[in-house]
Design a protein around this motif. Structure first.
Motif, mmCIF file in Angstrom:
data_model
loop_
_atom_site.group_PDB
_atom_site.id
_atom_site.type_symbol
_atom_site.label_atom_id
_atom_site.label_comp_id
_atom_site.label_asym_id
_atom_site.label_seq_id
_atom_site.Cartn_x
_atom_site.Cartn_y
_atom_site.Cartn_z
ATOM 1 N N ASP A 100 0.834 -1.200 0.000
ATOM 2 C CA ASP A 100 0.000 0.000 0.000
ATOM 3 C C ASP A 100 0.871 1.254 0.000
ATOM 4 O O ASP A 100 0.684 2.166 -0.814
ATOM 5 N N ALA A 101 1.850 1.297 0.898
ATOM 6 C CA ALA A 101 2.726 2.468 0.990
ATOM 7 C C ALA A 101 3.536 2.642 -0.287
ATOM 8 O O ALA A 101 3.746 3.771 -0.753
ATOM 9 N N ALA A 102 3.983 1.526 -0.863
ATOM 10 C CA ALA A 102 4.775 1.615 -2.089
ATOM 11 C C ALA A 102 3.936 2.152 -3.245
ATOM 12 O O ALA A 102 4.402 2.986 -4.033
ATOM 13 N N CYS A 103 2.706 1.692 -3.367
ATOM 14 C CA CYS A 103 1.821 2.182 -4.435
ATOM 15 C C CYS A 103 1.562 3.669 -4.288
ATOM 16 O O CYS A 103 1.589 4.428 -5.271
ATOM 17 N N LEU A 104 1.300 4.095 -3.054
ATOM 18 C CA LEU A 104 0.997 5.512 -2.824
ATOM 19 C C LEU A 104 2.227 6.382 -3.017
ATOM 20 O O LEU A 104 2.111 7.561 -3.371
#
Length: 298
Positions: A231-235
């Motif tokens: 999630d953090a990587a996508c954002l």
């Protein structure tokens, strides 16, 4: 999904990128680890790895732009274009005028046709160039287009006790993927008629990931988990399109949404703060390009 994500390693000198992957596999207890863009053994700095489903995620991340801090020594060429190779010639560089050096650097900025370093991972007739060179074969690697957006001297030194032999340059390089900083050192030395090679190289950024994101391998072992979950990587890597719970469930099944007039890849962000998929609008559809959380995984 447990344990999937992105690891940004501050690679130490002396390790290959494959060595780092092997170490991360042991630390995190999984075989599913892959890297995005290699670093030479002598180089340090940002090496981006995917873990678990993160290995598939990396294929969608535009980490083409790279940034480096490097030191170039003018006065000798080497077979590897860096300090680890045997000298192949050169001429005293201590007397070079700073203006001439800066002009030559400017000439290696912009769109270039660059011949990669002979001792490199480039394949020639199906085999890595470095393997053929180490067998004593002559290797001809075709030039390819690269982009050097920034090639700037930050310090210029004439080492004491070198008898005017060397001129050392600290430089900053911002370039496209596939650019060899070693080749820039080689070509700069050739342009000035004295030979040149790289003595230090540190990658400071790869795409959206920088040294501020990086951990060393001991820190990773203490953490025991990726630096960024998916999630953090996508954002971090993509702009956001917010979706409701029903739309998030559709994306988790690989289904498409109605377009809303956005270009490029977006991270669909659900009301629970999770990213079900990366999506891209095409015609009348906003289709999934990577399902982060397939419905089959729960």
């Amino acid at each position: 999904m447990a344990g999937s994500g992105v690891v940004v390693v501050d690679k130490p000198a002396g390790m290959t990128s494959h060595d780092v992957v092997a170490r991360v596999r042991r630390i995190l207890g999984t075989r599913r680890v892959g890297h995005s863009g290699t670093l030479d053994p002598m180089a340090t700095g940002v090496l981006v790895l995917g873990v678990g489903r993160g290995t598939r995620f990396l294929a969608h991340v535009h980490a083409d732009a790279k940034a480096y801090a490097a030191t170039i020594r003018l006065g000798a060429a080497t077979v590897t274009d860096d300090a680890e190779g045997e000298p192949t010639g050169g001429a005293p560089a201590g007397g070079l005028a700073e203006e001439a050096v800066r002009a030559a650097v400017a000439g290696l900025t912009g769109e270039l046709m660059q011949v990669p370093a002979a001792v490199s991972a480039v394949r020639v007739d199906g085999e890595r160039a470095h393997a053929r060179v180490r067998r004593g074969e002559a290797v001809a690697i075709p030039a390819r287009q690269v982009t050097v957006g920034r090639f700037e001297i930050t310090a210029l030194r004439r080492p004491e006790g070198a008898g005017g032999r060397w001129l050392d340059l600290d430089v900053v390089v911002e370039c496209s993927a596939g650019t060899y900083v070693r080749a820039l050192a080689r070509d700069l030395g050739a342009a000035l008629g004295v030979g040149g090679h790289l003595t230090a190289l540190r990658r400071t950024a790869a795409g959206p990931f920088t040294l501020a994101d990086a951990v060393d391998l001991d820190e990773l072992a203490a953490r025991g988990a990726p630096c960024l979950d998916l999630d953090a990587a996508c954002l971090r890597c993509f702009p956001v399109r917010e979706v409701d719970a029903a739309q998030a469930a559709m994306l988790a099944q690989g289904r498409w949404l109605e377009p809303v007039g956005r270009s490029g890849v977006h991270a669909a962000l659900g009301p629970d703060g999770r990213v079900p998929a990366l999506i891209e609008e095409s015609g009348r559809r906003a289709r999934t390009v990577f399902v982060v959380r397939p419905a089959t995984l729960g």
